[in-house]
Structures are given as structure tokens and as C-alpha cells.
Design an enzyme around this catalytic site. Structure first.
Site, PDB file in Angstrom:
ATOM      1  N   ARG A  69     -23.430  -1.250 -20.684  1.00  0.00           N
ATOM      2  CA  ARG A  69     -22.645  -2.263 -21.967  1.00  0.00           C
ATOM      3  C   ARG A  69     -22.764  -1.995 -23.215  1.00  0.00           C
ATOM      4  O   ARG A  69     -23.917  -2.813 -23.352  1.00  0.00           O
ATOM      5  CB  ARG A  69     -21.924  -3.434 -21.321  1.00  0.00           C
ATOM      6  N   HIS A  72     -22.757  -7.047 -24.031  1.00  0.00           N
ATOM      7  CA  HIS A  72     -22.385  -7.764 -21.781  1.00  0.00           C
ATOM      8  C   HIS A  72     -23.752  -7.011 -21.178  1.00  0.00           C
ATOM      9  O   HIS A  72     -23.088  -6.543 -20.315  1.00  0.00           O
ATOM     10  CB  HIS A  72     -21.168  -8.060 -21.280  1.00  0.00           C
ATOM     11  N   ARG A 109     -18.679 -11.386 -12.944  1.00  0.00           N
ATOM     12  CA  ARG A 109     -19.791 -10.945 -13.052  1.00  0.00           C
ATOM     13  C   ARG A 109     -20.173 -11.795 -14.551  1.00  0.00           C
ATOM     14  O   ARG A 109     -19.353 -12.168 -14.709  1.00  0.00           O
ATOM     15  CB  ARG A 109     -19.844  -9.419 -13.593  1.00  0.00           C
ATOM     16  N   ASN A 145     -15.131 -16.154 -21.173  1.00  0.00           N
ATOM     17  CA  ASN A 145     -16.406 -16.427 -21.126  1.00  0.00           C
ATOM     18  C   ASN A 145     -16.611 -17.740 -21.219  1.00  0.00           C
ATOM     19  O   ASN A 145     -15.654 -18.641 -20.515  1.00  0.00           O
ATOM     20  CB  ASN A 145     -16.638 -15.946 -22.721  1.00  0.00           C
ATOM     21  N   PHE A 158     -14.575  -6.159 -33.998  1.00  0.00           N
ATOM     22  CA  PHE A 158     -15.736  -6.995 -33.452  1.00  0.00           C
ATOM     23  C   PHE A 158     -17.191  -5.797 -33.472  1.00  0.00           C
ATOM     24  O   PHE A 158     -17.766  -6.551 -33.574  1.00  0.00           O
ATOM     25  CB  PHE A 158     -14.857  -6.112 -32.005  1.00  0.00           C
ATOM     26  N   ARG A 355      -8.782  -5.758 -26.769  1.00  0.00           N
ATOM     27  CA  ARG A 355      -9.277  -5.686 -26.708  1.00  0.00           C
ATOM     28  C   ARG A 355      -8.726  -4.887 -25.480  1.00  0.00           C
ATOM     29  O   ARG A 355      -9.341  -4.153 -24.860  1.00  0.00           O
ATOM     30  CB  ARG A 355      -9.596  -7.113 -25.581  1.00  0.00           C
ATOM     31  N   TYR A 359     -11.740  -1.617 -23.725  1.00  0.00           N
ATOM     32  CA  TYR A 359     -12.432  -2.329 -22.116  1.00  0.00           C
ATOM     33  C   TYR A 359     -11.556  -0.415 -21.359  1.00  0.00           C
ATOM     34  O   TYR A 359     -12.649  -0.467 -21.063  1.00  0.00           O
ATOM     35  CB  TYR A 359     -11.407  -3.765 -21.447  1.00  0.00           C
ATOM     36  N   ARG A 366     -18.648   4.215 -20.105  1.00  0.00           N
ATOM     37  CA  ARG A 366     -19.723   4.353 -18.794  1.00  0.00           C
ATOM     38  C   ARG A 366     -20.005   4.977 -17.858  1.00  0.00           C
ATOM     39  O   ARG A 366     -20.920   5.259 -17.443  1.00  0.00           O
ATOM     40  CB  ARG A 366     -20.013   2.480 -19.243  1.00  0.00           C
TER      41      ARG A 366
HETATM   42 FE1  HDD Z   1     -15.577  -8.094 -24.214  1.00  0.00          FE
HETATM   43  C1  HDD Z   1     -17.272  -6.737 -21.665  1.00  0.00           C
HETATM   44  C2  HDD Z   1     -15.584 -10.973 -22.580  1.00  0.00           C
HETATM   45  C3  HDD Z   1     -13.688  -9.479 -27.346  1.00  0.00           C
HETATM   46  C4  HDD Z   1     -14.813  -5.034 -26.719  1.00  0.00           C
HETATM   47  N1  HDD Z   1     -16.344  -8.739 -22.803  1.00  0.00           N
HETATM   48  C5  HDD Z   1     -17.029  -8.317 -21.984  1.00  0.00           C
HETATM   49  C6  HDD Z   1     -17.440  -8.468 -20.874  1.00  0.00           C
HETATM   50  C7  HDD Z   1     -16.759  -9.420 -21.206  1.00  0.00           C
HETATM   51  C8  HDD Z   1     -16.317  -9.899 -22.132  1.00  0.00           C
HETATM   52  C9  HDD Z   1     -16.583 -11.128 -20.105  1.00  0.00           C
HETATM   53  C10 HDD Z   1     -18.113  -8.557 -20.097  1.00  0.00           C
HETATM   54  C11 HDD Z   1     -17.627  -7.606 -19.140  1.00  0.00           C
HETATM   55  C12 HDD Z   1     -18.529  -7.408 -17.840  1.00  0.00           C
HETATM   56  O1  HDD Z   1     -19.079  -8.130 -16.666  1.00  0.00           O
HETATM   57  O2  HDD Z   1     -18.466  -6.261 -16.956  1.00  0.00           O
HETATM   58  N2  HDD Z   1     -14.886 -10.093 -24.500  1.00  0.00           N
HETATM   59  C13 HDD Z   1     -14.821 -11.128 -24.391  1.00  0.00           C
HETATM   60  C14 HDD Z   1     -13.869 -12.392 -24.533  1.00  0.00           C
HETATM   61  C15 HDD Z   1     -14.029 -12.264 -25.571  1.00  0.00           C
HETATM   62  C16 HDD Z   1     -14.043 -10.497 -25.953  1.00  0.00           C
HETATM   63  C17 HDD Z   1     -14.302 -13.488 -23.704  1.00  0.00           C
HETATM   64  C18 HDD Z   1     -12.425 -12.185 -26.220  1.00  0.00           C
HETATM   65  C19 HDD Z   1     -12.710 -13.574 -26.206  1.00  0.00           C
HETATM   66  N3  HDD Z   1     -14.444  -7.408 -26.161  1.00  0.00           N
HETATM   67  C20 HDD Z   1     -13.780  -8.474 -27.085  1.00  0.00           C
HETATM   68  C21 HDD Z   1     -13.787  -7.569 -28.449  1.00  0.00           C
HETATM   69  C22 HDD Z   1     -13.843  -5.969 -28.302  1.00  0.00           C
HETATM   70  C23 HDD Z   1     -14.440  -6.327 -27.031  1.00  0.00           C
HETATM   71  C24 HDD Z   1     -12.400  -8.746 -29.053  1.00  0.00           C
HETATM   72  C25 HDD Z   1     -13.579  -4.674 -28.857  1.00  0.00           C
HETATM   73  C26 HDD Z   1     -12.124  -4.558 -29.499  1.00  0.00           C
HETATM   74  N4  HDD Z   1     -16.105  -6.246 -23.903  1.00  0.00           N
HETATM   75  C27 HDD Z   1     -16.173  -5.413 -24.782  1.00  0.00           C
HETATM   76  C28 HDD Z   1     -15.885  -3.910 -24.842  1.00  0.00           C
HETATM   77  C29 HDD Z   1     -16.810  -4.456 -23.301  1.00  0.00           C
HETATM   78  C30 HDD Z   1     -17.041  -5.971 -23.496  1.00  0.00           C
HETATM   79  C31 HDD Z   1     -16.975  -3.343 -25.371  1.00  0.00           C
HETATM   80  C32 HDD Z   1     -18.480  -3.337 -23.016  1.00  0.00           C
HETATM   81  C33 HDD Z   1     -18.526  -3.696 -21.328  1.00  0.00           C
HETATM   82  C34 HDD Z   1     -17.661  -2.591 -21.220  1.00  0.00           C
HETATM   83  O3  HDD Z   1     -16.543  -3.683 -21.859  1.00  0.00           O
HETATM   84  O4  HDD Z   1     -16.226  -3.014 -19.823  1.00  0.00           O
HETATM   85  O5  HDD Z   1     -14.962  -2.804 -23.934  1.00  0.00           O
END
Ligand code: HDD
Length: 697
Positions: A69, A72, A109, A145, A158, A355, A359, A366
């Protein structure tokens, strides 16, 4: 002489299959006679490319990895269920919120954000808390979170935030930490992060365990009732075991001792049947409140204090099963904020909207195929019917004649299978009919511009001990920045939050004078009062339940005292581990031998919430020059832990430098049961924080 069979199997202990079910096959199902020796021309001859068994084995191995990822990456997943305790039909038509007592299967997770898959668990970092609810109406993912606010207000920032937080691109370090120039450069130039900075510099980012953390959905979402009425909502997870963190020096040592500290803790608790639980709470409010509230409810860098809108508990999450396979489940699980069910809807929070794209998009990279929903951990546990088909790894293409709509099939004796599904306006998902208007523009709303008021509220809501930890954390992190201007710019922000904090950090950094305040986007809207709900220490559990006591025993340790400590800790829901100079354990005063769970250098006091040292004076003399034994006592003292002891340990405590400093956090348990109970009772406050205010000369 080994026989031919042993030679070809590479040695002893090779077991033959017991029956047909036990016979190894290739991925094509061909029974395998030998998978330890590549087909070769003679015993020392060249290996033959013909060997399809060897080639298949190596081919598959070569392709085992998928991209981690992008954030995270390091995470730990567990199964569980959510039980609804209070129905809320007045707010939401979602089935999961309407039948009290109904149990919805879940997968949760936990993760750190910045570190790679192999980074240590106790990095100072935000923890992800993502839960997939397999509801009757499809999957709902609450991707939150352990902190209720975020660094940025708009998703377009981001990639910059994450690039700045991750290792610098030229050198590839530092790993899993924000203590470097790039991160502090970015945040000090992005004042919207200041509230989050207060949260991440608090002990929230060094939790003792996943079991002792809160979780938050962060954004404002909508709940929509059967009548189509909408309320805004924020989601909260409240751990039944209360909140607890470690101290920074302890975190550094834990990471060296056990990089898997958090995942091991979760695994152990679930294997022991001590299932962690969280209450799901909702803060519900309407458009009127949103209009009157000083801050914009669409701004993810702000909270709504619990004192303003109380958190109403509606159900409980119980995590009760470890995964069967880490890769298949924890690694392949795909959370998407866009996964919502009828009765829950998005708000216009610009971070959430971004978001929702990211996602879904990231799963393709992935997991390699749009069919990632066919992987069992991602598949809904309710019927799935649509006209999507084909693609890599398709497992469940729809049956029947029609793969398009509208269609006029369906007049056979199995019409539904033949014609496929139909959309249902009454039961299907409908977006809330919010009015939308306005010119297209790239701008940030002025209602998002007060970056300091809530940062200040967070800071003043902490106990003095927690405030000191924050000042120390800021000093530590900024001291790792090479550029003085970045350090100074950050102190310039802190001055808007609290002059005392700014001064303390400036002193810690050795600044000769306070830098000017950074110009603020706007004056503070209001001077907010303290919010006690924001402190960890003010919300401690008051009991030792779910915590671990480490008892360091050695030869001649008083058997009665050890028994009394074990009974007291276990009787209060705690866990006990025995540490000894040898893994074989030690002979106690009554002649019995007690086995050890850990040898002293594998069981340092940082592994425990509280410790006890019970040994004879002779043993205490023997181990008073033993470094791990000295560290055990000294660290327990330095980390403000409660320590139970017997007077015989004096020689060891003296060389550890604590004998003359013993305070009310040290309890003499030599008298047995009552003293042991008193000790465990005191451990309910988890740490003896008064010790931190005493300065040793
Ligand atoms: Fe995110 C993963 C939580 C903002 C893009 N995020 C990810 C995971 C968590 C969060 C818990 C792990 C999920 C897992 O266990 O597979 N993220 C947050 C929170 C945010 C946040 C609480 C703000 C309130 N995230 C955020 C933004 C973006 C992303 C603004 C993109 C514009 N996040 C991602 C991602 C991930 C991710 C790149 C990486 C792996 C996945 O999604 O599956 O899409």
C-alpha cells in the site's frame, strides 16, 4: 550411512504422506514425488529445464509479491462482528442500524501510515483503524484513524503530504518517522495541519496497543432515513479497555525489542479468548447546528467537541478471530471510502470526495484486477448481481443469456437467471437530494481558515504530564531537522497555539529568542474552552484489565508472594508473564521450580505495563551487575511504571539507581495477598506520573 531416501530428501525427519489427502501436488494437481531435488543429468550433472515441477515452483515464487500500500503499508487485520445495541431508524434506513441484537460480520485492519511493510509497530505515527462491515445490503467500509482530524483539507494535497512524510527521495531514509526536514518543511508551510500536529505530537501516536486506542471516521457523513431526511454524523470507536499509550523512550526500546509489538499483542489477546471490544458512537447533528457551529463541519481538520454534541453509543465491535492467512486476508483486503450502504451518504467534505476516487483506483494497482471484489475477504456476504463481467481473474461471471440491459429476456422457466437483475428504486441506494450550485473555481472556503483555535483547545485540554510529552516530542522531532529556518517557522506557528508551549520548544531547541509569529490566515474565531475528552490520562481505565504484569523472578524468590501477585493480576483481568535469568525458570523459596515465559534480556520491562521483582537477597547480589537486570528495574522507574518488590532486592535496586528514589509507585509486596491486591489496585492508573515531575540531580 544415510539411505537413498534420506539423501534425496536432504536429511532426517522427512515424513511420508499418511493418505491420499496428504499427497503434495503441483498447482495443476499432479501428485509430486520429490520437490526437493531439481531434475538433473546424473547426481552431479547439469539441471534440466525440462523439470516442470521445479519450474512451476520457482515461477510462482518469483511472482509472490504485490505492491505494498502506498500508505498504511504495515497493518494487521482481524475478524469480528458488530452488534447493534440501539436502533436509529429516525436517522438512518441502513439495515445494519435497524435490528437491535443483529450481528454483522466485520474485518478490521489496524495500520501505521508512513512506514513500509517491514517497519516497526511502535513508530510515532497515526494509526489506521479501518473496518469493513459485511452488511445484508453490501459492504460498508469505515476507513478511519485513531485521530479524529487530518493534516490537510483538500485531497489534492495528499500526494505532497505523503511524499514529505515518507523517506526523502534522494537518500531513501528515514524510515517510518516524521522526524526530518521534509515533513516539517511541508507542514510548517501548510498551517491547516496545525491541529493534527498537536494530536500527532501527543501520546496518541505511540499507543500501548491497538486494543487501547480510539478510532474515528474523521469526516462528517450523512445518515438518511426511510423518509429521505438527512442528518450529519461523525463516527467514533471507544475502546472498552480505555486509552493507554507508552512513553517515547519506551517506544524506542520496544521497537528494538519487538518490532511486532502491536500485532503480537492483538494475536495473543485473541488467541487467549480475551476479545477486544469497541463501542460505536455517533455524533448526530442537523443543518442548523452546522450553520451555527464556529467551524465548517466539512473541514476534516476540525472536530466537534463531545461536550458540544455528545457521542451516543449504538453498538459494539468485538474482534474475535485471527486470520487464517495473512496475505489472503490482511494484505488483500481492499477498503474504499466509497463503500457505503443505503441510509449512509457522503458529505461535501473535499477530503472525503477525493478519497472516494483514490481508494478504488489504488486497488487496481495493488490487486491487479477490477475483480478484486471476487477475493473472499473483499466479497460481500450478501447476494451480488450485476452485468459486470470478465477481466483478469474473474471468478463469478453472471450466468444466463443477458449480459446487458435493457433486455427483453426472461420468459423461460428461470426468468431471473436468464434476464439478469433489475435496479430497484425503492430499496436501492439513492443519493441524498442536496441542492448543489456555484461557479466552478479552485479555492479554499474561508470557513476553513482558522487553523489555530482547535489546536489550542487540544493542547489546553491535556494534563500537565501530557503537555510536557508534547513539548518533548516537538523538541525531539524538530531537533532532527537540519535547517534552522524550518525549526523556527514551526515555533512561529506554536506561538499562535500557546506561548508557553512555543517557549518550551524554543528552549528545547536552544533558540536564543522566540521567532516571530507566522502570519495567520485569519484571527482565531473564538477562545475555546478545555475539552476533557481529548486527554488520554483523564480517560484512563481505572483498572488493570487487559494489561500485562511482568514478574522478574530468580533463585530463592518468595513463592507465596509470586502466587499472590499472579492471583491479584489475573483476578483483575490482567495477564502475567514470568521473566527469569534463564528460560528454564528458577527454584523458588518453597523448593518448586517456576518456568519462565521470557529470559531477562528477551523480556525487558518495556514489554509490560507494570513489573514486579521477587528474588532472594543472594540472587539480587548475583544479578546486580547484570545489565539486562539493571535495565529492567531502571527502565521501569524511568517509564513511570508501578513496581512491586520485596526488600531482598535492595542490592539490585541500588545498582539500578532507584533504591533511594522509591516513591508511592513502588509497593513492598513481601506481606503477601493484601499488598499484592493493593499493588494491582494502584496499577489501575497505569503509570505513576508524579515521578516524571521529580528531577534527579
Ligand atoms: Fe487514506 C489507505 C485512512 C486520507 C488515500 N487510508 C488508508 C488506510 C486507512 C486510511 C486506515 C488503510 C486501509 C487498509 O487498512 O487497507 N486516509 C485515512 C484517513 C484519511 C485518509 C482517516 C483522512 C481523513 N487517504 C486519504 C486521502 C487519500 C488517501 C486524502 C488520497 C487522496 N489511503 C489512500 C490510499 C490507500 C489509503 C492511497 C492506500 C492503500 C489503500 O488506500 O487501500 O488510497
Amino acid at each position: 550411512m544415510p539411505n537413498e531416501f534420506e539423501l534425496s530428501k536432504g536429511g532426517a525427519n522427512h515424513q511420508k504422506p499418511k493418505g491420499d489427502d496428504d499427497i503434495m501436488t503441483t498447482a495443476q494437481g499432479h501428485p509430486v514425488a520429490d520437490d526437493q531435488n531439481w531434475l538433473s543429468a546424473g547426481p552431479r550433472g547439469a539441471q534440466l529445464l525440462e523439470d516442470h515441477i521445479a519450474r512451476e515452483k520457482i515461477f510462482h515464487f518469483d511472482h509472490e509479491r504485490i505492491p505494498e500500500r502506498v500508505v498504511h503499508a504495515r497493518g494487521y487485520g482481524v475478524h469480528g462482528h458488530f452488534e447493534l445495541k440501539k436502533a436509529i431508524p429516525e436517522y438512518s434506513r441502513a439495515a445494519i442500524f435497524n435490528e437491535v441484537g443483529e450481528k454483522t460480520p466485520t474485518f478490521t485492519r489496524f495500520s501505521t501510515v508512513a512506514g513500509n511493510k517491514g517497519s516497526p509497530d511502535l513508530a510515532r505515527d497515526v494509526r489506521g483503524f479501518a473496518t469493513k462491515f459485511y452488511t445484508k445490503e453490501g459492504n460498508w467500509d469505515l476507513v478511519g484513524n485513531n485521530i479524529p482530524v487530518f493534516f490537510i483539507q483538500d485531497a489534492i494535497k495528499f500526494p505532497d503530504l505523503i511524499h514529505a512524510a515518507k523517506p526523502a527521495p534522494d537518500r531513501g531514509f528515514p524510515q517510518a518517522q516524521t522526524a526530518h526536514d521534509n515533513f516539517w518543511d511541508f507542514v510548517s508551510l501548510s498551517p491547516e495541519s496545525m491541529n493534527m500536529i498537536m494530536w500527532i505530537m501527543s501520546d496518541r501516536t505511540i499507543p500501548r496497543s491497538f486494543r487501547f486506542m480510539e478510532g474515528f471516521g474523521v469526516h462528517t457523513f450523512r445518515l438518511v432515513s426511510e423518509k429521505g431526511e438527512s442528518h450529519f454524523v461523525k463516527f467514533h470507536w471507544k475502546p472498552k479497555l480505555g486509552l493507554q499509550s507508552v512513553v517515547w523512550n519506551e517506544a524506542l526500546k520496544v521497537n528494538g525489542m519487538d518490532p511486532d509489538f502491536h500485532r503480537r499483542d492483538m494475536w495473543d489477546a485473541i488467541e487467549a479468548g480475551d476479545f477486544p471490544q469497541w463501542d460505536l458512537g455517533i455524533q448526530v447533528f442537523d443543518e442548523n447546528f452546522a450553520e451555527q457551529f464556529e467551524f465548517d463541519v466539512l473541514d476534516a481538520t476540525k472536530i466537534i467537541p463531545e461536550e458540544r454534541v455528545p457521542v451516543e453509543i449504538i453498538g459494539t465491535l468485538t474482534l474475535d478471530a485471527n486470520v487464517d492467512n495473512f496475505f489472503a486476508e490482511t494484505e488483500q483486503v481492499a477498503f474504499c471510502t466509497q463503500n457505503i450502504v443505503p441510509g449512509i451518504d457522503h458529505s461535501d467534505d473535499p477530503l472525503l470526495q477525493g478519497r472516494n476516487f483514490s481508494y478504488l483506483d489504488t486497488q487496481l494497482k495493488r490487486l491487479g484486477s477490477p475483480n478484486f471484489t471476487h477475493i473472499p475477504i473483499n466479497a460481500p456476504k450478501c447476494p451480488v448481481r450485476h452485468f459486470q463481467q470478465d477481466g483478469h481473474m474473474a471468478m463469478t461471471n453472471p450466468k444466463g443469456r443477458a449480459n446487458y440491459e435493457p433486455n427483453s429476456w426472461g420468459d423461460t422457466n428461470n426468468p431471473i437467471e436468464q434476464r439478469g437483475p433489475r435496479a430497484c428504486p425503492t430499496r436501492g441506494f439513492e443519493s441524498y437530494r442536496a441542492e448543489v450550485s456555484g461557479p466552478k473555481m479552485r479555492t479554499r472556503s474561508e470557513t476553513f481558515a482558522d487553523h489555530y483555535s482547535q489546536a489550542r483547545q487540544f493542547y489546553i485540554s491535556q494534563t500537565p504530564v501530557e503537555q510536557t510529552h508534547m513539548a518533548n516530542a516537538l523538541t525531539f522531532e524538530l531537533s532532527k531537522c537540519d535547517r534552522a529556518d524550518i525549526r523556527e517557522r514551526m515555533v512561529g506557528h506554536l506561538r499562535h497555539i500557546d506561548e508557553g508551549l512555543a517557549q518550551e520548544v524554543a528552549d528545547g531547541l536552544g533558540l536564543l529568542e522566540l521567532p516571530d509569529k507566522v502570519p495567520a490566515a485569519r484571527d482565531p474565531i473564538t477562545d475555546l474552552p478545555e475539552s476533557p475528552a481529548l486527554s488520554i490520562i483523564r480517560n484512563g481505565p481505572g483498572s488493570f484489565r487487559g494489561r500485562k504484569l511482568g514478574i522478574y523472578i530468580a533463585e530463592g524468590g518468595d513463592a507465596e508472594v509470586i502466587k499472590a501477585l499472579k492471583n491479584a493480576a489475573e483476578g483483575n483481568g490482567g495477564i502475567v508473564e514470568i521473566v527469569a535469568p534463564h528460560i528454564g525458570g528458577a527454584k523458588l523459596s518453597d523448593g518448586s521450580t517456576m518456568a519462565a515465559d521470557e529470559k531477562i534480556d528477551g523480556g525487558p520491562s518495556v514489554a509490560y505495563d507494570a513489573v514486579a521483582v521477587v528474588m532472594s537477597e543472594r540472587s539480587a547480589r548475583r544479578y546486580n551487575t547484570d545489565k539486562p537486570s539493571i535495565d529492567f528495574v531502571n527502565d521501569a522507574f524511568a517509564h513511570a511504571k508501578f513496581v512491586a518488590y520485596v526488600p531482598a532486592v535492595q542490592p539490585l535496586f541500588e545498582t539500578a539507581g532507584v533504591w533511594d528514589w522509591m516513591d508511592d509507585g513502588f509497593v513492598d509486596v513481601s506481606t503477601g495477598k493484601d499488598a499484592a491486591n493493593d499493588f494491582i489496585g494502584r496499577c489501575g492508573s497505569l503509570r505513576f506520573w508524579d515521578r516524571e515531575s521529580v528531577k534527579q540531580d
